[in-house]
Structure formats: C-alpha cells, structure tokens
Design a protein around this motif. Structure first.
Motif, PDB file in Angstrom:
ATOM      1  N   GLU A  87      -4.877   3.170 -12.205  1.00 26.19           N
ATOM      2  CA  GLU A  87      -6.508   3.376 -12.356  1.00 26.19           C
ATOM      3  C   GLU A  87      -6.715   4.414 -11.131  1.00 26.19           C
ATOM      4  O   GLU A  87      -7.674   4.953 -11.071  1.00 26.19           O
ATOM      5  CB  GLU A  87      -7.252   2.421 -12.381  1.00 26.19           C
ATOM      6  N   GLY A  88      -6.160   4.066 -10.082  1.00 29.94           N
ATOM      7  CA  GLY A  88      -6.186   4.875  -8.979  1.00 29.94           C
ATOM      8  C   GLY A  88      -5.064   5.279  -8.349  1.00 29.94           C
ATOM      9  O   GLY A  88      -4.023   5.761  -9.113  1.00 29.94           O
ATOM     10  N   ASP A  89      -4.727   5.201  -7.029  1.00 33.48           N
ATOM     11  CA  ASP A  89      -3.476   5.678  -6.479  1.00 33.48           C
ATOM     12  C   ASP A  89      -2.474   4.965  -6.891  1.00 33.48           C
ATOM     13  O   ASP A  89      -2.494   3.721  -7.147  1.00 33.48           O
ATOM     14  CB  ASP A  89      -3.482   5.437  -5.019  1.00 33.48           C
ATOM     15  N   ALA A  90      -1.226   5.492  -7.069  1.00 36.68           N
ATOM     16  CA  ALA A  90       0.004   4.943  -7.550  1.00 36.68           C
ATOM     17  C   ALA A  90       0.657   3.874  -6.476  1.00 36.68           C
ATOM     18  O   ALA A  90       1.601   4.637  -5.819  1.00 36.68           O
ATOM     19  CB  ALA A  90       1.051   5.676  -8.546  1.00 36.68           C
ATOM     20  N   THR A  91       0.587   2.827  -6.474  1.00 36.54           N
ATOM     21  CA  THR A  91       1.164   1.973  -4.949  1.00 36.54           C
ATOM     22  C   THR A  91       1.615   0.677  -5.778  1.00 36.54           C
ATOM     23  O   THR A  91       1.306   0.420  -6.774  1.00 36.54           O
ATOM     24  CB  THR A  91      -0.047   1.915  -3.928  1.00 36.54           C
TER      25      THR A  91
ATOM     26  N   ASP B  91       0.610  -1.302   0.134  1.00 32.92           N
ATOM     27  CA  ASP B  91      -0.068  -0.217   0.048  1.00 32.92           C
ATOM     28  C   ASP B  91       0.663   1.116   0.009  1.00 32.92           C
ATOM     29  O   ASP B  91       0.301   2.468  -0.040  1.00 32.92           O
ATOM     30  CB  ASP B  91      -0.807  -0.060   1.302  1.00 32.92           C
ATOM     31  N   SER B  92       2.113   0.960   0.198  1.00 30.14           N
ATOM     32  CA  SER B  92       2.927   2.494   0.087  1.00 30.14           C
ATOM     33  C   SER B  92       3.160   2.926  -1.408  1.00 30.14           C
ATOM     34  O   SER B  92       2.956   2.205  -2.187  1.00 30.14           O
ATOM     35  CB  SER B  92       4.521   1.972   0.725  1.00 30.14           C
ATOM     36  N   ASP B  93       3.691   4.220  -1.343  1.00 29.76           N
ATOM     37  CA  ASP B  93       3.575   4.896  -2.841  1.00 29.76           C
ATOM     38  C   ASP B  93       4.716   3.994  -3.821  1.00 29.76           C
ATOM     39  O   ASP B  93       5.712   3.716  -3.440  1.00 29.76           O
ATOM     40  CB  ASP B  93       4.328   6.123  -2.524  1.00 29.76           C
ATOM     41  N   TYR B  94       4.042   3.955  -4.976  1.00 30.56           N
ATOM     42  CA  TYR B  94       4.976   3.387  -6.056  1.00 30.56           C
ATOM     43  C   TYR B  94       5.969   4.158  -6.412  1.00 30.56           C
ATOM     44  O   TYR B  94       6.077   5.423  -6.750  1.00 30.56           O
ATOM     45  CB  TYR B  94       3.834   3.136  -7.334  1.00 30.56           C
TER      46      TYR B  94
ATOM     47  N   TRP C  59       0.659  -2.163  -4.482  1.00 28.88           N
ATOM     48  CA  TRP C  59      -0.338  -2.948  -5.022  1.00 28.88           C
ATOM     49  C   TRP C  59      -1.033  -2.770  -6.207  1.00 28.88           C
ATOM     50  O   TRP C  59      -1.336  -3.804  -6.903  1.00 28.88           O
ATOM     51  CB  TRP C  59      -1.530  -2.524  -3.634  1.00 28.88           C
ATOM     52  N   ALA C  60      -1.225  -1.792  -6.599  1.00 27.65           N
ATOM     53  CA  ALA C  60      -1.802  -1.263  -8.091  1.00 27.65           C
ATOM     54  C   ALA C  60      -1.010  -1.756  -9.018  1.00 27.65           C
ATOM     55  O   ALA C  60      -1.207  -2.456 -10.132  1.00 27.65           O
ATOM     56  CB  ALA C  60      -2.028   0.299  -7.964  1.00 27.65           C
ATOM     57  N   ARG C  61       0.425  -1.788  -8.915  1.00 29.81           N
ATOM     58  CA  ARG C  61       1.296  -2.174  -9.904  1.00 29.81           C
ATOM     59  C   ARG C  61       1.417  -3.765 -10.067  1.00 29.81           C
ATOM     60  O   ARG C  61       1.243  -4.368 -11.158  1.00 29.81           O
ATOM     61  CB  ARG C  61       2.960  -1.924  -9.379  1.00 29.81           C
ATOM     62  N   PHE C  62       1.316  -4.414  -8.868  1.00 29.45           N
ATOM     63  CA  PHE C  62       1.343  -5.935  -8.987  1.00 29.45           C
ATOM     64  C   PHE C  62      -0.099  -6.707  -8.778  1.00 29.45           C
ATOM     65  O   PHE C  62       0.182  -7.740  -8.586  1.00 29.45           O
ATOM     66  CB  PHE C  62       2.396  -6.427  -8.115  1.00 29.45           C
ATOM     67  N   PHE C  63      -1.074  -6.084  -8.368  1.00 27.92           N
ATOM     68  CA  PHE C  63      -2.447  -6.899  -8.036  1.00 27.92           C
ATOM     69  C   PHE C  63      -3.501  -6.075  -8.717  1.00 27.92           C
ATOM     70  O   PHE C  63      -4.682  -6.343  -8.042  1.00 27.92           O
ATOM     71  CB  PHE C  63      -2.315  -6.951  -6.585  1.00 27.92           C
ATOM     72  N   SER C  64      -3.292  -5.246  -9.576  1.00 23.50           N
ATOM     73  CA  SER C  64      -4.529  -4.505 -10.125  1.00 23.50           C
ATOM     74  C   SER C  64      -4.517  -4.551 -11.505  1.00 23.50           C
ATOM     75  O   SER C  64      -3.632  -4.743 -12.201  1.00 23.50           O
ATOM     76  CB  SER C  64      -4.628  -3.050  -9.364  1.00 23.50           C
ATOM     77  N   ILE C  65      -5.670  -3.730 -12.056  1.00 21.93           N
ATOM     78  CA  ILE C  65      -5.773  -3.484 -13.289  1.00 21.93           C
ATOM     79  C   ILE C  65      -4.984  -2.136 -13.713  1.00 21.93           C
ATOM     80  O   ILE C  65      -5.215  -1.247 -12.867  1.00 21.93           O
ATOM     81  CB  ILE C  65      -7.310  -3.051 -13.718  1.00 21.93           C
ATOM     82  N   MET C  66      -4.119  -2.141 -14.707  1.00 13.15           N
ATOM     83  CA  MET C  66      -3.539  -1.003 -14.992  1.00 13.15           C
ATOM     84  C   MET C  66      -3.781  -0.316 -16.236  1.00 13.15           C
ATOM     85  O   MET C  66      -4.257  -1.002 -17.252  1.00 13.15           O
ATOM     86  CB  MET C  66      -2.172  -1.208 -14.916  1.00 13.15           C
TER      87      MET C  66
END
Length: 164
Positions: free
Chosen positions: A151-155, A138-141, A157-164
């Motif tokens: 799609e949301g916050d750049a973390t 959950d920390s900043d990417y 989590w978003a990089r490796f577990f979400s839709i980009m």
C-alpha cells in the motif's frame, strides 16, 4: 538470544511467503492469543500499570499492539510493541511506530530509557518473540512480493506489520 542484523534479515526472508500475505501457512491463532496475553500481563506487572492493547487485527500481517503508558516509563514517552502474525516477530517503538528513526534514535533523543527497553525486551523473549529493530524493518523490502502489492513503500515493516 540477541540476533545480529544478518541473522534477522535471514529470518525475515525465511518467513516471507509470497502466497501468504496476512499470515503464515501454519498460523496458530490460539497460540498467538496465549503468547500475546502473557506478554500484556508481563508488561502490566513489570511497569505496574494497565496497558492498552488490541489484538487479532484483521486484514493485516500485524497480530496486535501493546501500549505501555507514558506515565509508567522513565522518560515519560509511551512504548508501543507491535507483534506480527509471522514467526512471533515484534518491534519496540517509542511513542508510535515511525515517531523516531528507531530505538537507537529514541534513546539518543532521551525518549526511551535503556532500562525500560531492557524490561520490554525481556518480556518479549520470555514469550518467544523475536525483537526486530524498527530501523531494520524500515529498510527496503528485498523479497519475492512485487512492490506494487504494497500500500505504501515496500519495506520489511510493510511486509510483516501492515495491510498489503
């Protein structure tokens, strides 16, 4: 092997390829399916219940999720394991990703039993997964992909577990 936060951040940076948003260059779909199937089987044996799961998720960097039902856990809270297509990264979440500030917060609030967590961590290690704490994800990417690509916050989590 337990990795330090510094080692985990180094691994996240190493796996981060701005040319490959959903999966790494040498992604082996069949090997991912075998490891994930083994993980599901191990969790079902260890917790004595059938686990709900989804896998081979499309249009996301997450490979799949396994849900250990609440009734099978000591604290009565469902455990969700999220597996990435990158480097066999995995995250353990109490109830749902983001329901708590992380595993430490869930343990402090009485939602995640240390013994259940240890059981899950052993299963992950057995099938070659690297467990990354939800707090760290959950920390900043801090990688080469532009923040507007998320799609949301750049973390992480978003990089490796979400839709980009």
């Amino acid at each position: 092997m337990v990795m330090s936060e510094t080692e985990l951040l180094a691994l996240l940076r190493e796996l981060d390829d701005p040319q490959r948003m959903e999966r790494p260059l040498n992604y082996d779909r069949a090997a991912s399916a075998i490891a994930f199937g083994g993980l599901v089987g191990r969790l079902e044996t260890d917790f004595g219940v059938q686990c709900e799961f989804e896998r081979d998720t499309m249009h996301t960097s997450e490979y799949g999720r396994v849900r250990v039902p609440a009734e099978a856990t000591v604290c009565g809270t469902r455990i969700v394991l999220c597996v990435s297509k990158f480097g066999s990264l995995a995250a353990v979440c109490a109830d749902n990703p983001g329901a708590f500030l992380g595993t430490e917060d869930a343990r402090e609030e009485g939602a995640l039993d240390p013994g259940d967590l240890a059981t899950v961590e052993r299963a992950l290690a057995e099938f070659g997964y690297v467990s990354v704490p939800e707090e760290l994800l959950d920390s900043d990417y801090e990688g080469p992909i532009a923040p507007e690509c998320f799609e949301g916050d750049a973390t992480w989590w978003a990089r490796f577990f979400s839709i980009m």
